[in-house]
Design an enzyme around this catalytic site. Structure first.
Site, short mmCIF file in Angstrom:
data_model
loop_
_atom_site.label_atom_id
_atom_site.label_comp_id
_atom_site.label_asym_id
_atom_site.label_seq_id
_atom_site.Cartn_x
_atom_site.Cartn_y
_atom_site.Cartn_z
N TYR A 43 -1.92 52.65 30.85
CA TYR A 43 -0.56 52.26 31.24
C TYR A 43 -0.61 51.52 32.59
O TYR A 43 -0.04 50.43 32.74
CB TYR A 43 0.29 53.53 31.32
CG TYR A 43 1.67 53.38 31.89
CD1 TYR A 43 2.62 52.56 31.29
CD2 TYR A 43 2.06 54.12 33.01
CE1 TYR A 43 3.91 52.47 31.80
CE2 TYR A 43 3.34 54.04 33.52
CZ TYR A 43 4.26 53.21 32.92
OH TYR A 43 5.53 53.12 33.42
N LEU A 45 16.18 51.72 23.80
CA LEU A 45 16.50 53.12 23.48
C LEU A 45 15.71 54.11 24.34
O LEU A 45 15.81 55.31 24.16
CB LEU A 45 16.24 53.40 21.99
CG LEU A 45 17.09 52.58 21.02
CD1 LEU A 45 16.74 52.93 19.58
CD2 LEU A 45 18.57 52.83 21.25
N GLY A 46 14.94 53.59 25.28
CA GLY A 46 14.16 54.47 26.16
C GLY A 46 15.02 54.99 27.31
O GLY A 46 16.24 54.80 27.35
N GLN A 47 14.31 55.64 28.24
CA GLN A 47 15.04 56.30 29.33
C GLN A 47 15.80 55.34 30.23
O GLN A 47 16.94 55.59 30.58
CB GLN A 47 14.04 57.05 30.20
CG GLN A 47 13.93 58.51 29.85
CD GLN A 47 13.09 59.20 30.87
OE1 GLN A 47 11.88 58.94 30.95
NE2 GLN A 47 13.69 60.04 31.64
N ASP A 53 15.34 47.22 20.02
CA ASP A 53 14.26 48.23 19.99
C ASP A 53 13.65 48.19 18.59
O ASP A 53 14.19 47.56 17.69
CB ASP A 53 14.84 49.63 20.27
CG ASP A 53 13.82 50.55 20.92
OD1 ASP A 53 14.05 50.99 22.05
OD2 ASP A 53 12.76 50.83 20.29
N LYS A 76 0.21 47.61 33.57
CA LYS A 76 1.28 47.28 34.51
C LYS A 76 0.77 46.38 35.65
O LYS A 76 1.51 45.53 36.14
CB LYS A 76 1.94 48.55 35.06
CG LYS A 76 2.84 49.23 34.03
CD LYS A 76 4.01 48.31 33.61
CE LYS A 76 4.96 48.99 32.65
NZ LYS A 76 6.12 48.17 32.28
N ILE A 95 11.30 58.46 36.46
CA ILE A 95 12.72 58.21 36.20
C ILE A 95 13.36 59.50 35.71
O ILE A 95 12.81 60.18 34.86
CB ILE A 95 12.88 57.15 35.09
CG1 ILE A 95 12.24 55.83 35.51
CG2 ILE A 95 14.33 56.95 34.70
CD1 ILE A 95 12.90 55.17 36.69
N ASP A 153 10.71 43.59 17.99
CA ASP A 153 9.33 44.05 18.19
C ASP A 153 8.66 43.10 19.18
O ASP A 153 8.39 41.94 18.86
CB ASP A 153 8.60 44.02 16.83
CG ASP A 153 7.13 44.36 16.96
OD1 ASP A 153 6.67 44.66 18.09
OD2 ASP A 153 6.43 44.33 15.93
C1 AKB Z 1 5.30 57.88 33.63
O1 AKB Z 1 5.24 59.05 34.01
O2 AKB Z 1 4.47 57.35 32.87
C2 AKB Z 1 6.39 57.01 34.17
C3 AKB Z 1 5.93 56.23 35.35
C4 AKB Z 1 5.50 56.91 36.58
O3 AKB Z 1 5.93 55.03 35.29
N1 AKB Z 1 7.52 57.80 34.53
#
Ligand code: AKB
Length: 303
Positions: free
Chosen positions: A150, A18-20, A42, A154, A180, A61
């Site tokens: 984040y 359901l995300g972008q 989701d 990643k 995105i 989940d």
């Molecule tokens: C964010 O802004 O966190 C994302 C990305 C750059 O991965 N759009």
């Protein structure tokens, strides 16, 4: 992002659908592989307008390996698009949740792919780079010392995926996506969300899978940089004026997200994706702006 007609039959699970990315990707995948073959999942409840009406939707989940395993077995899944993630800006507000969702999520997916044998496509991001990374034309292999939770998760995703590929033969593939821009889903906790918010402001106030189809022998690596366009808020505002609203005005009020964005590259080199699997973006800045207005204007007017 363009999707080629399916060459093979697949049974696909999309986490975080359901995300972008998920909102657009599920519809495209369903066109390519048939609605019944693409299971959207989701932890949130889809709205009436969501794609759930066109095909199966399941609660999923990613932090719970048993729930995930049940979905894989029940639907005989051979491909997982693992999109469930907490993005950069939201992650800084709740790093503990970001760590759990992003790190445990990919760990669970990869662990299951070992025993249940499915392909894993998990996006990475320019946030996997950091202040010590070369800012211009950032190559695929370079310094990766991100400063957001984040970004850290990643880098973990990329390295763990590559480890499972080498060690256990899991078909793991990843793209480092920049911001995105989607006309289908509202921004959800990213630093680059401003680029979408601008369109809503303007209107109210004044790819993909192709990678998953590439034969493995054409991949020289597992994680690829890709890019379509780079722009500043001013360049985006200029394009909005040029394409649609000559009198559009913008004011700048940077918040904590500016500091995050400053640690990321300004442009990235995607020549290896272009060489290995012929990646080509369909949109440049003005085309994207035109497309966003075409899609968003009717929605905003309706609301
Ligand atoms: C964010 O802004 O966190 C994302 C990305 C750059 O991965 N759009």
């Amino acid at each position: 992002m363009s999707i080629k007609p399916a060459q093979t039959q697949k049974r696909i699970l999309v986490t975080g659908s359901l995300g972008q990315i998920g909102t657009e990707l599920v519809s495209r995948l369903r066109k390519a592989y048939g609605p019944e073959n693409v299971i959207a999942s989701d932890i949130k409840k889809p709205s009436k307008n969501h794609f759930s009406i066109d095909g199966p939707f399941e609660y999923g989940d990613v932090t719970n390996i048993d729930t995930l395993a049940q979905l894989i077995v029940k639907h005989n899944i051979d491909t997982v698009f693992h999109l469930a993630t907490v993005l950069s800006a939201l992650g800084e507000k709740m790093p503990d949740v970001a760590l759990k969702v992003n790190a445990t999520g990919i760990q669970n997916v990869l662990e299951l792919s070992k025993s249940h044998k499915f392909q894993v496509i998990a996006p990475s991001t320019i946030a996997a780079f950091g202040p010590q990374t070369p800012k211009e034309q950032t190559p695929d292999i370079t310094v990766q010392r991100p400063t957001t939770i984040y970004g850290v998760t990643k880098v973990y995703t990329e390295l763990l995926g590559e480890y499972y590929q080498k060690r256990f033969g899991v078909d793991f593939r990843s793209l480092r996506l920049p911001g995105i821009i989607s006309s289908e889903a509202l921004p959800g906790g990213g630093t680059t969300d401003y680029a979408i918010e601008i369109f809503y402001e303007a209107l109210t106030k004044g790819q993909y899978t192709y990678l998953s189809e590439v034969p493995e022998n054409r991949l020289s690596q597992r994680t690829y940089n890709i890019t379509a366009m780079s722009f500043t808020p001013k360049e985006l505002a200029d394009s909005i004026r040029k394409v649609k609203m000559p009198r559009f005005s913008i004011s700048y009020n940077p918040d904590f997200r500016q500091k995050i964005a400053d640690t990321w590259p300004k442009s990235i080199d995607d020549s290896i994706a272009r060489r290995d699997w012929k990646w080509r973006p369909d949109y440049a800045l003005d085309e994207m702006v035109k497309d966003m207005f075409e899609k968003l204007e009717p929605k905003v007017k309706k609301n």
